[in-house]
Enzyme design. Structure first.
Site, PDB file in Angstrom:
ATOM      1  N   TYR A 134      53.016  42.517  34.658  1.00 43.98           N
ATOM      2  CA  TYR A 134      51.745  42.470  35.539  1.00 43.98           C
ATOM      3  C   TYR A 134      52.005  43.336  36.771  1.00 43.98           C
ATOM      4  O   TYR A 134      51.371  44.142  37.412  1.00 43.98           O
ATOM      5  CB  TYR A 134      51.181  41.015  35.688  1.00 43.98           C
ATOM      6  CG  TYR A 134      50.155  40.791  36.793  1.00 43.98           C
ATOM      7  CD1 TYR A 134      48.824  41.151  36.256  1.00 43.98           C
ATOM      8  CD2 TYR A 134      50.287  40.185  37.625  1.00 43.98           C
ATOM      9  CE1 TYR A 134      47.802  40.822  37.048  1.00 43.98           C
ATOM     10  CE2 TYR A 134      49.463  39.980  38.722  1.00 43.98           C
ATOM     11  CZ  TYR A 134      48.157  40.440  38.298  1.00 43.98           C
ATOM     12  OH  TYR A 134      46.843  40.169  39.202  1.00 43.98           O
ATOM     13  N   HIS A 171      45.330  30.045  36.007  1.00 47.09           N
ATOM     14  CA  HIS A 171      46.260  30.009  37.441  1.00 47.09           C
ATOM     15  C   HIS A 171      46.505  28.617  37.629  1.00 47.09           C
ATOM     16  O   HIS A 171      45.790  27.699  37.115  1.00 47.09           O
ATOM     17  CB  HIS A 171      46.040  30.855  38.543  1.00 47.09           C
ATOM     18  CG  HIS A 171      46.059  32.244  38.444  1.00 47.09           C
ATOM     19  ND1 HIS A 171      44.950  33.230  38.382  1.00 47.09           N
ATOM     20  CD2 HIS A 171      47.104  32.989  38.543  1.00 47.09           C
ATOM     21  CE1 HIS A 171      45.313  34.220  38.632  1.00 47.09           C
ATOM     22  NE2 HIS A 171      46.388  34.301  38.486  1.00 47.09           N
ATOM     23  N   SER A 188      48.426  42.239  44.365  1.00 52.61           N
ATOM     24  CA  SER A 188      48.773  40.643  44.186  1.00 52.61           C
ATOM     25  C   SER A 188      50.155  40.466  45.023  1.00 52.61           C
ATOM     26  O   SER A 188      50.679  41.161  45.106  1.00 52.61           O
ATOM     27  CB  SER A 188      49.035  40.427  42.674  1.00 52.61           C
ATOM     28  OG  SER A 188      49.523  39.159  42.611  1.00 52.61           O
ATOM     29  N   SER A 189      50.444  39.128  45.374  1.00 55.78           N
ATOM     30  CA  SER A 189      51.792  38.620  45.945  1.00 55.78           C
ATOM     31  C   SER A 189      52.817  38.973  44.627  1.00 55.78           C
ATOM     32  O   SER A 189      53.945  38.771  45.125  1.00 55.78           O
ATOM     33  CB  SER A 189      51.568  37.427  46.577  1.00 55.78           C
ATOM     34  OG  SER A 189      51.124  36.466  45.423  1.00 55.78           O
ATOM     35  N   CYS A 190      52.437  38.958  43.549  1.00 55.67           N
ATOM     36  CA  CYS A 190      53.551  39.018  42.733  1.00 55.67           C
ATOM     37  C   CYS A 190      54.353  40.469  42.693  1.00 55.67           C
ATOM     38  O   CYS A 190      55.411  40.417  42.204  1.00 55.67           O
ATOM     39  CB  CYS A 190      52.825  39.121  41.013  1.00 55.67           C
ATOM     40  SG  CYS A 190      52.026  37.618  40.748  1.00 55.67           S
ATOM     41  N   LYS A 209      50.665  46.536  38.822  1.00 61.09           N
ATOM     42  CA  LYS A 209      49.963  46.553  40.166  1.00 61.09           C
ATOM     43  C   LYS A 209      50.935  47.679  41.087  1.00 61.09           C
ATOM     44  O   LYS A 209      50.228  48.153  41.832  1.00 61.09           O
ATOM     45  CB  LYS A 209      50.099  45.182  40.619  1.00 61.09           C
ATOM     46  CG  LYS A 209      49.106  43.891  39.969  1.00 61.09           C
ATOM     47  CD  LYS A 209      47.780  44.565  40.363  1.00 61.09           C
ATOM     48  CE  LYS A 209      46.621  43.727  39.790  1.00 61.09           C
ATOM     49  NZ  LYS A 209      45.575  44.253  40.042  1.00 61.09           N
TER      50      LYS A 209
HETATM   51  N1  NAP Z   1      43.303  35.106  41.235  1.00 62.32           N
HETATM   52  C1  NAP Z   1      44.129  35.077  41.991  1.00 62.32           C
HETATM   53  O1  NAP Z   1      44.944  34.044  42.359  1.00 62.32           O
HETATM   54  C2  NAP Z   1      44.388  36.675  42.363  1.00 62.32           C
HETATM   55  C3  NAP Z   1      45.630  36.514  43.403  1.00 62.32           C
HETATM   56  C4  NAP Z   1      46.079  37.735  43.853  1.00 62.32           C
HETATM   57  C5  NAP Z   1      45.488  38.775  43.430  1.00 62.32           C
HETATM   58  N2  NAP Z   1      44.473  38.850  42.487  1.00 62.32           N
HETATM   59  C6  NAP Z   1      43.795  40.073  42.286  1.00 62.32           C
HETATM   60  O2  NAP Z   1      42.196  40.140  42.048  1.00 62.32           O
HETATM   61  C7  NAP Z   1      41.661  40.873  41.305  1.00 62.32           C
HETATM   62  C8  NAP Z   1      40.827  40.085  40.752  1.00 62.32           C
HETATM   63  O3  NAP Z   1      41.349  39.062  40.131  1.00 62.32           O
HETATM   64  P1  NAP Z   1      40.527  37.573  39.723  1.00 62.32           P
HETATM   65  O4  NAP Z   1      41.304  36.562  39.763  1.00 62.32           O
HETATM   66  O5  NAP Z   1      38.907  37.846  40.117  1.00 62.32           O
HETATM   67  O6  NAP Z   1      40.376  37.872  38.069  1.00 62.32           O
HETATM   68  P2  NAP Z   1      39.190  37.591  36.977  1.00 62.32           P
HETATM   69  O7  NAP Z   1      38.251  36.377  37.438  1.00 62.32           O
HETATM   70  O8  NAP Z   1      39.884  37.628  35.652  1.00 62.32           O
HETATM   71  O9  NAP Z   1      38.345  38.655  37.111  1.00 62.32           O
HETATM   72  C9  NAP Z   1      38.828  40.104  36.594  1.00 62.32           C
HETATM   73  C10 NAP Z   1      37.609  40.677  36.324  1.00 62.32           C
HETATM   74  O10 NAP Z   1      37.741  42.205  35.741  1.00 62.32           O
HETATM   75  C11 NAP Z   1      37.020  42.046  34.423  1.00 62.32           C
HETATM   76  N3  NAP Z   1      37.588  43.227  33.633  1.00 62.32           N
HETATM   77  C12 NAP Z   1      39.053  43.348  33.361  1.00 62.32           C
HETATM   78  N4  NAP Z   1      39.386  44.188  32.282  1.00 62.32           N
HETATM   79  C13 NAP Z   1      38.079  44.796  32.257  1.00 62.32           C
HETATM   80  C14 NAP Z   1      37.754  46.082  31.401  1.00 62.32           C
HETATM   81  N5  NAP Z   1      38.522  46.681  30.625  1.00 62.32           N
HETATM   82  N6  NAP Z   1      36.453  46.401  31.528  1.00 62.32           N
HETATM   83  C15 NAP Z   1      35.641  45.819  32.148  1.00 62.32           C
HETATM   84  N7  NAP Z   1      35.684  44.667  32.979  1.00 62.32           N
HETATM   85  C16 NAP Z   1      37.085  44.078  33.030  1.00 62.32           C
HETATM   86  C17 NAP Z   1      36.936  40.913  33.789  1.00 62.32           C
HETATM   87  O11 NAP Z   1      35.897  41.095  32.797  1.00 62.32           O
HETATM   88  P3  NAP Z   1      36.018  39.816  31.694  1.00 62.32           P
HETATM   89  O12 NAP Z   1      35.479  38.829  32.224  1.00 62.32           O
HETATM   90  O13 NAP Z   1      34.939  40.468  30.774  1.00 62.32           O
HETATM   91  O14 NAP Z   1      37.333  39.995  31.048  1.00 62.32           O
HETATM   92  C18 NAP Z   1      36.677  39.979  35.066  1.00 62.32           C
HETATM   93  O15 NAP Z   1      35.259  39.977  35.229  1.00 62.32           O
HETATM   94  C19 NAP Z   1      42.962  41.297  40.258  1.00 62.32           C
HETATM   95  O16 NAP Z   1      43.484  42.624  40.583  1.00 62.32           O
HETATM   96  C20 NAP Z   1      44.034  40.325  40.653  1.00 62.32           C
HETATM   97  O17 NAP Z   1      45.266  41.000  40.617  1.00 62.32           O
HETATM   98  C21 NAP Z   1      43.890  37.552  41.888  1.00 62.32           C
END
Ligand code: NAP
Length: 330
Positions: free
Chosen positions: A137, A180, A108-110, A141
Site C-alpha cells: 500500500y 482500521h 498516508s502516514s504509512c 502511495k
Molecule cells: N482512513 C484513514 O485512516 C486514512 C488515513 C490516511 C490517509 N487516508 C487516505 O484517504 C483516502 C480515502 O480513504 P478512506 O479512509 O476514505 O477510504 P474508504 O472509506 O475506503 O473510501 C475509499 C473510497 O474509494 C472508492 N474506491 C476505491 N476504489 C475504487 C474504484 N476502483 N472505483 C471507484 N471507487 C473506488 C471506494 O468505493 P467502494 O466503497 O465502492 O469501495 C470508497 O468509496 C485514501 O487515499 C487513503 O489512503 C485514509
C-alpha cells in the site's frame, strides 16, 4: 476555487470523500461531480478519461483508494498495490488530458519509514525502510506522490499531495477485520457488549502509539490546502514556499495515544464492561506514528475536534446508522 467550479470528489462515498463533500457543501460549493463505483470503476482508465472529457472538472479531490487496516493489508497486498496504482494513473492521466486546474492527492502516514524520528517531518520521506505489514500500500502511495510531482515538473501541472494521519469518524469502515484500528475496535466492543461476551481479543501488545484525527477536521484541512497551498498569500508570497507544489504536507492532530489507552476510551464510550485480552502473537505494526504538522499549522490551520469528542460522535453515528454502516461480513 470559485463557487461555480466543477469539483470532482473521487471516492465520495468513503470516509474521507464523504467528509470532503460535506465540507464543500457547507462552504457553498454545489457543483460537485460524484460517481459511484458501479457507474465508473476508477481503475478503468478509458472510463475515467471519458468521465473527465464529458464533465470537465476544474478541481479534483482524490480520495479514492483501496484502504484497510493491518489485517487486510497483510492478507491482500497484491490487491492493495495493484488497485491503488491503477486508480492513481487513471485519474492523474485524465486530469492531465483535460487540463484540471488543481488536484489534491491523499497519501498516508504509512509512506514514511518504519523507524522515522518522531514527530515525523515531511523530509523523512524515502529515507528508510517501510513498515513491512503495509509495504505494498505504501509503495503505491509513494508512486502517487512521485507521479504528481513528476507531472508538475515536466508539465507544469498543479497536483499536490497531502499525508493525513490515522482518521476516523462518520462513514468509516466498521468491519472487524478489514477496518482500521479505531472503528474495528469500536465495533468489537459494541458487538461484545450486545452479545454479553466476557472478553474481547485485540491484536498486538497495545504498546504502539498512534495519532488520530477526526475526518471532519481532515476535510476542513484539505479544502483549505486546495485553496491556499502553492498560491500567493495577501503579501504575494507563495504559501508553502516557491516549490510548494512539490512539497508534501502532513495533516495531523498534534498528539498521539497508545493503542491500550485508545482501547480504554473506546470501551468507556461504548460501555463494554468485559475484559480486553491482548494477542501478542499478532503484529503491532510501526511502533509509533506521529506527524509533525507544523508546515500545515504555518498556513493558519488547526484541528477543532478532540479525540474523546470525536469518538463519542462517531459512536453516536454508528448506533444511528447501524443498518447502513459498513460492517463487512467479519
Ligand atoms: N482512513 C484513514 O485512516 C486514512 C488515513 C490516511 C490517509 N487516508 C487516505 O484517504 C483516502 C480515502 O480513504 P478512506 O479512509 O476514505 O477510504 P474508504 O472509506 O475506503 O473510501 C475509499 C473510497 O474509494 C472508492 N474506491 C476505491 N476504489 C475504487 C474504484 N476502483 N472505483 C471507484 N471507487 C473506488 C471506494 O468505493 P467502494 O466503497 O465502492 O469501495 C470508497 O468509496 C485514501 O487515499 C487513503 O489512503 C485514509
Amino acid at each position: 476555487m470559485n463557487r461555480g467550479d466543477n469539483i470532482f470528489v473521487a471516492g465520495h462515498a468513503g470516509l474521507v470523500g464523504s467528509a470532503i463533500v460535506r465540507r464543500l457543501r457547507a462552504l457553498g460549493f454545489d457543483r460537485l461531480l460524484l460517481r459511484p463505483r458501479h457507474d465508473v470503476d476508477l481503475m478503468n482508465a478509458s472510463a475515467v478519461l471519458k468521465l473527465f472529457e464529458d464533465e470537465r472538472p476544474d478541481y479534483v479531490f482524490f480520495a479514492a483508494a483501496r484502504v484497510g487496516g493491518i489485517m487486510a493489508n497483510q492478507m491482500y497486498p497484491a490487491d492493495f498495490i495493484r488497485e491503488n496504482l491503477l486508480v492513481q494513473l487513471s485519474i492523474i492521466d485524465a486530469a492531465f488530458a483535460t487540463h484540471v486546474k488543481k488536484l489534491l492527492f491523499l497519501g498516508s502516514s504509512c509512506v514514511y519509514p518504519r523507524l522515522s524520528e518522531q514527530p515525523i517531518r515531511e523530509e523523512a520521506l524515502m529515507t528508510g525502510a517501510l513498515e513491512p505489514t503495509n509495504e505494498a500500500y505504501a509503495v503505491a502511495k509513494l508512486a502517487g506522490i512521485v507521479t504528481c510531482q513528476s507531472f508538475n515538473r515536466q508539465h507544469g501541472t498543479r497536483y499536490i499531495s497531502v499525508m493525513p494521519t490515522n482518521l476516523y469518524g462518520e462513514h468509516d469502515n466498521f468491519d472487524r477485520a478489514a477496518g482500521h484500528v479505531l472503528p474495528a475496535l469500536m465495533r468489537r466492543f459494541h458487538d461484545a457488549k450486545v452479545a454479553g461476551d466476557q472478553h474481547v481479543v485485540v491484536w498486538g501488545s497495545g504498546a504502539p502509539r498512534r495519532e488520530f484525527l477526526h475526518v471532519d477536521d481532515l476535510a476542513d484541512a484539505v479544502v483549505h490546502l486546495m485553496q491556499v497551498w502553492g498560491e500567493p498569500d495577501a503579501a504575494g508570497s507563495v504559501v508553502g514556499g516557491p516549490d510548494a507544489l512539490n512539497e508534501i504536507v502532513n495533516v495531523g492532530y498534534g498528539d498521539d495515544i497508545s493503542i491500550r489507552e485508545l482501547a480504554a476510551v473506546l470501551q468507556e464510550t461504548v460501555g463494554y464492561e468485559g475484559a480486553v485480552r491482548w494477542d501478542t502473537s499478532q503484529p503491532d505494526g510501526t511502533p509509533r506514528k506521529w506527524l509533525d504538522s507544523s508546515r500545515l499549522r504555518a498556513t493558519g490551520w488547526t484541528p477543532s475536534i478532540g479525540l474523546r469528542e470525536g469518538i463519542a460522535r462517531t459512536y453516536a453515528w454508528f448506533l444511528e446508522h447501524h443498518h447502513s454502516a459498513r460492517l463487512g461480513d467479519s
